[in-house]
Design a protein around this motif. Structure first.
Motif, mmCIF file in Angstrom:
data_model
loop_
_atom_site.group_PDB
_atom_site.id
_atom_site.type_symbol
_atom_site.label_atom_id
_atom_site.label_comp_id
_atom_site.label_asym_id
_atom_site.label_seq_id
_atom_site.Cartn_x
_atom_site.Cartn_y
_atom_site.Cartn_z
ATOM 1 N N SER A 147 0.872 -1.185 0.000
ATOM 2 C CA SER A 147 0.000 0.000 0.000
ATOM 3 C C SER A 147 0.901 1.224 0.000
ATOM 4 C CB SER A 147 -0.870 0.011 1.257
ATOM 5 O OG SER A 147 -1.467 1.290 1.414
ATOM 6 N N TYR A 148 0.766 2.062 -1.017
ATOM 7 C CA TYR A 148 1.593 3.268 -1.126
ATOM 8 C C TYR A 148 0.808 4.535 -0.821
ATOM 9 C CZ TYR A 148 4.681 0.019 -3.527
ATOM 10 O OH TYR A 148 5.470 -1.055 -3.827
ATOM 11 N N GLY A 149 -0.491 4.375 -0.587
ATOM 12 C CA GLY A 149 -1.302 5.560 -0.317
ATOM 13 C C GLY A 149 -2.708 5.166 0.093
ATOM 14 N N SER A 150 -3.554 6.172 0.392
ATOM 15 C CA SER A 150 -4.923 5.988 0.905
ATOM 16 C C SER A 150 -4.858 5.536 2.360
ATOM 17 C CB SER A 150 -5.735 4.950 0.096
ATOM 18 O OG SER A 150 -5.391 3.627 0.468
ATOM 19 N N TYR A 151 -6.006 5.160 2.994
ATOM 20 C CA TYR A 151 -5.819 4.535 4.286
ATOM 21 C C TYR A 151 -6.228 3.080 4.312
ATOM 22 C CZ TYR A 151 -9.739 7.870 5.593
ATOM 23 O OH TYR A 151 -10.813 8.695 5.660
ATOM 24 N N PHE A 152 -5.884 2.442 3.200
ATOM 25 C CA PHE A 152 -6.247 1.040 3.059
ATOM 26 C C PHE A 152 -5.051 0.161 2.707
ATOM 27 C CE2 PHE A 152 -9.856 3.616 1.431
ATOM 28 C CZ PHE A 152 -10.679 3.449 2.533
ATOM 29 N N GLN A 153 -5.111 -1.078 3.167
ATOM 30 C CA GLN A 153 -4.152 -2.077 2.732
ATOM 31 C C GLN A 153 -4.915 -3.352 2.437
ATOM 32 O OE1 GLN A 153 -0.452 -2.268 4.695
ATOM 33 N NE2 GLN A 153 0.256 -3.674 3.113
ATOM 34 N N LEU A 154 -4.559 -3.981 1.324
ATOM 35 C CA LEU A 154 -5.165 -5.270 1.003
ATOM 36 C C LEU A 154 -4.329 -6.382 1.630
ATOM 37 C CD1 LEU A 154 -6.042 -4.881 -2.798
ATOM 38 C CD2 LEU A 154 -7.448 -4.331 -0.807
ATOM 39 N N TYR A 155 -5.014 -7.390 2.144
ATOM 40 C CA TYR A 155 -4.341 -8.590 2.649
ATOM 41 C C TYR A 155 -4.949 -9.798 1.964
ATOM 42 C CZ TYR A 155 -1.790 -6.287 6.434
ATOM 43 O OH TYR A 155 -0.911 -5.520 7.149
ATOM 44 N N LYS A 161 -15.271 -10.161 -9.190
ATOM 45 C CA LYS A 161 -14.013 -10.934 -9.324
ATOM 46 C C LYS A 161 -13.356 -11.216 -7.966
ATOM 47 C CE LYS A 161 -9.481 -10.464 -11.583
ATOM 48 N NZ LYS A 161 -9.345 -11.870 -11.935
ATOM 49 N N GLU A 162 -12.842 -12.459 -7.858
ATOM 50 C CA GLU A 162 -12.257 -12.925 -6.584
ATOM 51 C C GLU A 162 -10.750 -13.053 -6.697
ATOM 52 O OE1 GLU A 162 -13.514 -14.270 -3.657
ATOM 53 O OE2 GLU A 162 -15.592 -13.731 -4.091
ATOM 54 N N ASN A 163 -10.005 -12.416 -5.824
ATOM 55 C CA ASN A 163 -8.567 -12.682 -5.715
ATOM 56 C C ASN A 163 -8.203 -13.178 -4.322
ATOM 57 O OD1 ASN A 163 -7.521 -11.959 -8.324
ATOM 58 N ND2 ASN A 163 -7.961 -9.827 -7.835
ATOM 59 N N LYS A 164 -9.219 -13.410 -3.513
ATOM 60 C CA LYS A 164 -9.010 -13.793 -2.093
ATOM 61 C C LYS A 164 -8.249 -12.697 -1.346
ATOM 62 C CE LYS A 164 -10.814 -17.847 -3.001
ATOM 63 N NZ LYS A 164 -12.233 -17.577 -3.235
#
Ligand code: GLN
Length: 380
Positions: free
Chosen positions: A310-318, A354-357
């Protein structure tokens, strides 16, 4: 009575759905994007002062002149671009409203709009409400980069607009200078408009530079650039934002805006006009939020969840591919019910689900909240 539904496929937004479930199961809410720490008390004081001073009637339709002037000064300071506050800025009730209004200003039935997926959940319904057609381009998993060759292939005589979002919700990806150069080459000598959603302009990490459309005069001349005060000053509930566009575009934008919200909260505009002059508030924001990203990442290390950058926003994908084969939605619901942590399934940001888990986690929370959430996630 029968309504001819303009959005037959839309349900309740994923943010509302997950926040309601979080409340019902008393879960920690890392779903909907908002800070759980208090906003700046001085800004609240300024609103109070404005109210007590009698600034409680309609503001001008385009926004309080002094606030627009201060925004123009800020843009010049940050992006070295001269904006005429009288003709090129309109204050709006939030960033999403600015996006809705810009699209409604431009789109005719049958127009095509290029949208990169995953996409913030309001984009596609707003295109469809206007009778236009979203042309969907997937961002490249797992770095969520734009394939500009694919963009070239998808452009037709009907392409009316390209929608951009940097820093990106939900992925935290950030557009680079090279992306902007590719975009410049593609739209040159066309009549394609750009909608640039830059609500996370200050929430950018690791020394990266925000590639605002406002830095590029040849892109700006065809653009509506949308911003949010809620994201900058930790007051998402105030629903305040603004749109910046060249005079002719802004004139058309205001025609729509004047018959919808007409104008925005007056005392809040007075307060923001004064507060926005303190540059530190927005200049240090990236670092502050980066610390939260890093803390959460450290806390999550012992869990089975794998972070995506995550390089920006206040989100991170896991990613949860090592944990479960459930759909993102099923797994997210189980996380709420069994473990007491709410997230957002990234599939909700794709038209075909769409699913990427991968799940989106919002880390703009206090250290205590993040610690408690990580403790619970360790049990998964
Ligand atoms: N922008 C926020 C998010 O992505 C929430 C907006 C909303 O709830 N509509 O979580």
């Amino acid at each position: 009575m029968k309504i001819h539904d303009k959005l037959p496929n839309a349900g309740t937004t994923i943010f509302t759905t997950m926040s309601l479930l979080a409340t019902e199961y008393k879960a920690i809410n890392l779903g909907q994007g908002f800070p759980d720490y208090p906003m700046n008390a001085a800004l609240i004081e300024l609103v109070n002062k404005a109210m007590k001073s009698g600034y409680n009637q309609y503001a001008p339709m385009s926004g309080l002149p002094v606030l627009r002037e201060r925004i123009a000064e800020k843009i010049q300071y940050l992006y070295s671009t001269i904006i005429d506050s009288e003709t090129e800025i309109t204050i709006t009730p939030g960033g999403t409203y600015a996006i809705y209004t810009a699209l409604t200003t431009v789109l005719q039935p049958g127009d095509e709009v290029i949208v990169f997926e995953p996409a913030y959940d309001s984009y596609i319904p707003t295109i469809e409400v206007n009778g236009a057609v979203p042309v969907l381009i997937p961002l490249h998993y797992p770095d969520y980069a734009i394939d500009w060759n694919l963009v070239k292939q998808k452009i037709t005589t009907k392409t009316k607009m390209i929608m951009l979002n940097t820093p990106h919700n939900p992925t935290g990806a950030v557009l680079s200078k090279n992306d902007m150069e590719q975009l410049r080459a593609i739209v040159k000598d066309t009549n394609i408009f750009i909608l640039s959603d830059e609500v996370y302009e200050h929430l950018i990490f690791d020394g990266k530079k925000h590639e605002s459309i406002l830095r590029y005069p040849d892109l700006y001349e065809r653009s509506f650039v949308c911003f949010s005060f809620g994201k900058v000053y930790d007051c998402t509930g105030w629903k305040m934002g603004y749109c910046v566009a060249p005079p002719e575009l802004m004139k058309a934008f205001r025609k729509i805006h004047q018959f919808n919200a007409f104008s925005c909260n007056t005392p809040v505009q007075h307060a923001l006009a004064e507060f926005i002059r303190q540059k530190e508030n927005y200049l240090q924001l990236g670092n502050l939020v980066q610390q939260k990203r890093d803390l959460f990442k450290t806390l999550m290390q012992p869990t089975k969840f794998k972070p995506l950058p995550s390089y920006g926003s206040y989100f991170q994908l896991y990613s949860f591919e090592d944990i479960s084969e459930e759909t993102e939605m099923d797994f997210a619901i189980r996380l709420i019910k069994w473990y007491g942590v709410a997230t957002i399934p990234t599939s909700a940001f794709y038209k075909d689900g769409k699913e990427n888990k991968v799940l989106r986690f919002c880390f703009s929370k206090t250290a205590d909240t993040l610690k408690l959430a990580a403790e619970r996630l360790m049990k998964v």
